[in-house]
Scaffold this active site. Structure first.
Site, PDB file in Angstrom:
ATOM      1  N   HIS A 249       2.765  -4.236  -6.509  1.00  0.00           N
ATOM      2  CA  HIS A 249       1.545  -4.147  -6.676  1.00  0.00           C
ATOM      3  C   HIS A 249       1.681  -3.339  -7.944  1.00  0.00           C
ATOM      4  O   HIS A 249       0.517  -3.215  -8.928  1.00  0.00           O
ATOM      5  CB  HIS A 249       0.569  -3.332  -5.765  1.00  0.00           C
ATOM      6  CG  HIS A 249       0.953  -1.937  -5.484  1.00  0.00           C
ATOM      7  ND1 HIS A 249       1.501  -1.249  -4.503  1.00  0.00           N
ATOM      8  CD2 HIS A 249       0.468  -0.965  -6.486  1.00  0.00           C
ATOM      9  CE1 HIS A 249       1.673  -0.068  -4.672  1.00  0.00           C
ATOM     10  NE2 HIS A 249       1.152   0.312  -5.585  1.00  0.00           N
TER      11      HIS A 249
ATOM     12  N   SER B 247       2.960   5.420  -5.876  1.00  0.00           N
ATOM     13  CA  SER B 247       3.363   4.239  -5.509  1.00  0.00           C
ATOM     14  C   SER B 247       4.359   3.793  -6.322  1.00  0.00           C
ATOM     15  O   SER B 247       4.695   3.956  -7.297  1.00  0.00           O
ATOM     16  CB  SER B 247       2.103   3.198  -5.798  1.00  0.00           C
ATOM     17  OG  SER B 247       1.060   3.368  -4.950  1.00  0.00           O
TER      18      SER B 247
ATOM     19  N   ASP C  57       5.615  -5.853  -0.368  1.00  0.00           N
ATOM     20  CA  ASP C  57       5.313  -5.111  -1.672  1.00  0.00           C
ATOM     21  C   ASP C  57       6.455  -4.386  -2.234  1.00  0.00           C
ATOM     22  O   ASP C  57       6.678  -3.247  -2.112  1.00  0.00           O
ATOM     23  CB  ASP C  57       4.181  -4.244  -1.251  1.00  0.00           C
ATOM     24  CG  ASP C  57       3.601  -3.515  -2.398  1.00  0.00           C
ATOM     25  OD1 ASP C  57       3.835  -4.063  -3.714  1.00  0.00           O
ATOM     26  OD2 ASP C  57       2.823  -2.395  -2.208  1.00  0.00           O
TER      27      ASP C  57
END
Length: 268
Positions: A86, A221, A132
């Site tokens: 992402h 992230s 992901d």
């Protein structure tokens, strides 16, 4: 003061300064407090977590702007960094720089290298964060030095419930952006508990980390989740910082290991 006394005084002052500097570096011994958290939390030092990188991004529509931290990543080899899908979806390599060997989110004190190629997992599902994970092939090799720049191996099996995970990164809190690398240690949450908390949206390509306020948040992230000194996960879904009691979600490196090794083999 004679010359001998003068030089002895200088040596004592130098030793005191060096001792004070070393005491500012976090070591594994002083990271045992699992109540700390990255939000508002504990400063770390890149020498302890030298596999950590900052992924810097620049918009194609604002070429005059500088590259800014968008995600974290983990160094697998001198030319391979692993991050979250992402973080790179809908982008091209020229939009990124990787900064290794730095404690800081926004300065240029580390080693800065371009990204040559982005390999995103073909089965990544943005709506659910399944699979992901992504690989960044660097345009120039890093130079691991076993101090501020190092590599990390992949786990072979998924972490068990209750295992302690070490998380590092730079993050956006409710009110500010951290500048210095942060660290926390959190337990792995069971799949059943995580599925319940996230209303069933947890698959085999994921595992979950600690509720009770220690989960990941925007800015972390793509960063490493480390268990027993190996890369067990990559921080995935960016959770709302105002919902700190939801478990954080990580891509499960063991589940995705074969995909990672197959893709990496083409460049090693």
């Amino acid at each position: 003061m004679n010359s001998a006394c003068y030089y002895i005084t200088l040596l004592v002052l130098a030793a005191s300064t060096l001792t004070a500097s070393l005491n500012n570096i976090n070591t594994n011994a002083n990271l045992e407090d699992n109540t700390s958290r990255i939000v508002g939390g504990k400063d770390a030092h890149i020498a302890v977590y030298n596999y950590q990188v900052s992924l810097r991004y620049k918009s194609l529509f604002e070429p005059e702007q500088s590259y800014e931290h968008i995600c974290s990543g983990a160094i697998y080899s001198d030319i391979i960094v692993i991050t979250a899908a992402h973080c790179v979806i809908g982008t091209v390599p020229s939009q990124f720089k990787v900064v290794a060997g730095s404690n800081y989110r926004s300065d240029n004190s580390g080693t800065i290298v371009p990204v040559k190629e982005i390999i995103m997992n073909e089965n990544y599902k943005p709506n659910t964060a399944e699979n992901d994970i992504a690989i960044l092939v660097l345009g120039l090799p890093l130079r691991p030095n076993n101090f501020t720049i190092g590599t990390i191996d992949l786990v072979k099996s998924s972490p068990i419930t209750g295992a302690t995970a070490t998380i590092t990164g730079w993050r956006r809190t409710k009110s500010s952006l951290t500048e210095v690398l942060q660290v926390t240690r959190v337990p792995i949450v069971s799949h059943d508990q995580c599925k319940e908390d996230h209303k069933g949206q947890i698959t085999d390509s994921m595992f979950c980390i600690n509720a009770a306020g220690n989960n990941d948040c925007e800015g972390d992230s793509g960063g490493p989740v480390v268990v027993n000194d190996k890369l067990a996960g990559i921080l995935s879904r960016q959770l709302d910082c105002t919902q700190p009691n939801l478990p954080g979600i990580s891509a499960d490196v063991a589940h995705l290991r074969n995909w990672l090794l197959e893709k990496i083999a083409a460049y090693q």
